[in-house]
Write a protein that holds these residues in place. Structure first.
Motif, PDB file in Angstrom:
ATOM      1  N   ASN A  61     -74.664  27.629  21.872  1.00  0.00           N
ATOM      2  CA  ASN A  61     -73.686  27.924  22.908  1.00  0.00           C
ATOM      3  C   ASN A  61     -73.115  26.590  23.386  1.00  0.00           C
ATOM      4  O   ASN A  61     -73.642  25.956  24.295  1.00  0.00           O
ATOM      5  CB  ASN A  61     -74.354  28.679  24.056  1.00  0.00           C
ATOM      6  CG  ASN A  61     -73.386  29.033  25.163  1.00  0.00           C
ATOM      7  OD1 ASN A  61     -72.317  28.430  25.298  1.00  0.00           O
ATOM      8  ND2 ASN A  61     -73.766  30.006  25.976  1.00  0.00           N
ATOM      9  N   SER A  62     -72.036  26.170  22.747  1.00  0.00           N
ATOM     10  CA  SER A  62     -71.484  24.848  23.037  1.00  0.00           C
ATOM     11  C   SER A  62     -70.908  24.756  24.448  1.00  0.00           C
ATOM     12  O   SER A  62     -70.939  23.691  25.067  1.00  0.00           O
ATOM     13  CB  SER A  62     -70.444  24.447  21.993  1.00  0.00           C
ATOM     14  OG  SER A  62     -69.426  25.395  21.908  1.00  0.00           O
ATOM     15  N   GLU A  63     -70.412  25.850  24.989  1.00  0.00           N
ATOM     16  CA  GLU A  63     -69.868  25.825  26.347  1.00  0.00           C
ATOM     17  C   GLU A  63     -70.977  25.478  27.355  1.00  0.00           C
ATOM     18  O   GLU A  63     -70.793  24.632  28.230  1.00  0.00           O
ATOM     19  CB  GLU A  63     -69.246  27.185  26.681  1.00  0.00           C
ATOM     20  CG  GLU A  63     -68.474  27.199  27.978  1.00  0.00           C
ATOM     21  CD  GLU A  63     -67.756  28.529  28.183  1.00  0.00           C
ATOM     22  OE1 GLU A  63     -67.884  29.066  29.294  1.00  0.00           O
ATOM     23  OE2 GLU A  63     -67.072  28.989  27.259  1.00  0.00           O
ATOM     24  N   ALA A  64     -72.128  26.119  27.223  1.00  0.00           N
ATOM     25  CA  ALA A  64     -73.261  25.831  28.119  1.00  0.00           C
ATOM     26  C   ALA A  64     -73.757  24.402  27.891  1.00  0.00           C
ATOM     27  O   ALA A  64     -74.090  23.687  28.842  1.00  0.00           O
ATOM     28  CB  ALA A  64     -74.390  26.833  27.884  1.00  0.00           C
ATOM     29  N   TYR A  65     -73.775  23.989  26.618  1.00  0.00           N
ATOM     30  CA  TYR A  65     -74.234  22.634  26.295  1.00  0.00           C
ATOM     31  C   TYR A  65     -73.332  21.597  26.966  1.00  0.00           C
ATOM     32  O   TYR A  65     -73.811  20.643  27.592  1.00  0.00           O
ATOM     33  CB  TYR A  65     -74.246  22.426  24.777  1.00  0.00           C
ATOM     34  CG  TYR A  65     -74.598  21.015  24.376  1.00  0.00           C
ATOM     35  CD1 TYR A  65     -75.931  20.620  24.270  1.00  0.00           C
ATOM     36  CD2 TYR A  65     -73.610  20.057  24.151  1.00  0.00           C
ATOM     37  CE1 TYR A  65     -76.262  19.313  23.933  1.00  0.00           C
ATOM     38  CE2 TYR A  65     -73.932  18.755  23.816  1.00  0.00           C
ATOM     39  CZ  TYR A  65     -75.256  18.388  23.700  1.00  0.00           C
ATOM     40  OH  TYR A  65     -75.590  17.096  23.380  1.00  0.00           O
TER      41      TYR A  65
END
Length: 184
Positions: A61-65
């Motif tokens: 989950n790149s957005e959360a990362y």
């Protein structure tokens, strides 16, 4: 022997992945981002995480990362941290926002010069000690002893200059720390 090679191969190959299967399954992408930001990791760290988790069929989950990384970078990009990472010899990868990157780099570089001077002085001291010990070898000829004494003399001169450089860099660093404290 073959068993030992197999174990070593496994250790080497498993050391390449940034995340274990368990970490990928857990999926704490925000927490991983915070940690990577706090340690000044570049954006390529996410690529490494994605490759590691892809092996297990797990998407990142790149957005959360990225949200976590931004939070971690706010902690990392404090001016006091520039001094700490420079003095410890850690690299700085210009991950701070442009508004602070120039000053952060300036403070980091001043601290890193002190780190380098200390490291070079330690290496020089070790070399001097080794040559001084070697001078006591009974198998040496008079010509060898004279050569070694000349080398020791050259090293002593380098050491003296390096100690001057260290003193200069430490004074610069102290001045910059006082400057940074005045911003508070």
């Amino acid at each position: 022997m073959r068993h030992l090679l197999g174990i070593l191969s496994f250790i080497v190959l498993s050391g390449c992945a940034t995340l274990s299967q368990e970490e990928c399954v857990r999926g704490d992408w925000f927490g991983l981002g915070v940690n990577d930001g706090r340690t000044g990791e570049t954006m390529t760290r996410l690529d490494s995480h994605q490759k590691a988790c892809m092996e297990y069929g797990i998407a990142v989950n790149s957005e959360a990362y990225f949200a976590g990384r931004e939070q971690g970078l706010r902690e990392y990009c404090q001016l006091d941290n520039a001094f700490r990472i420079g003095l410890s010899g850690q690299p700085y990868h210009h991950v701070c926002p442009p508004s602070i990157d120039g000053l952060f780099t300036h403070y980091y570089s001043a601290a890193y010069f002190v780190y380098e001077d200390h490291a070079e002085l330690q290496a020089l001291d070790n070399e001097l000690s080794s040559k001084e010990n070697y001078l006591h070898d009974k198998k040496l000829t008079d010509k060898d002893r004279a050569r070694i004494r000349n080398e020791i003399s050259d090293l002593d001169r380098r050491r003296y200059r390096l100690r001057d450089d260290l003193y200069y860099h430490e004074r610069q660093l102290d001045d910059l720390r006082r400057e940074a404290n005045s911003y508070r």
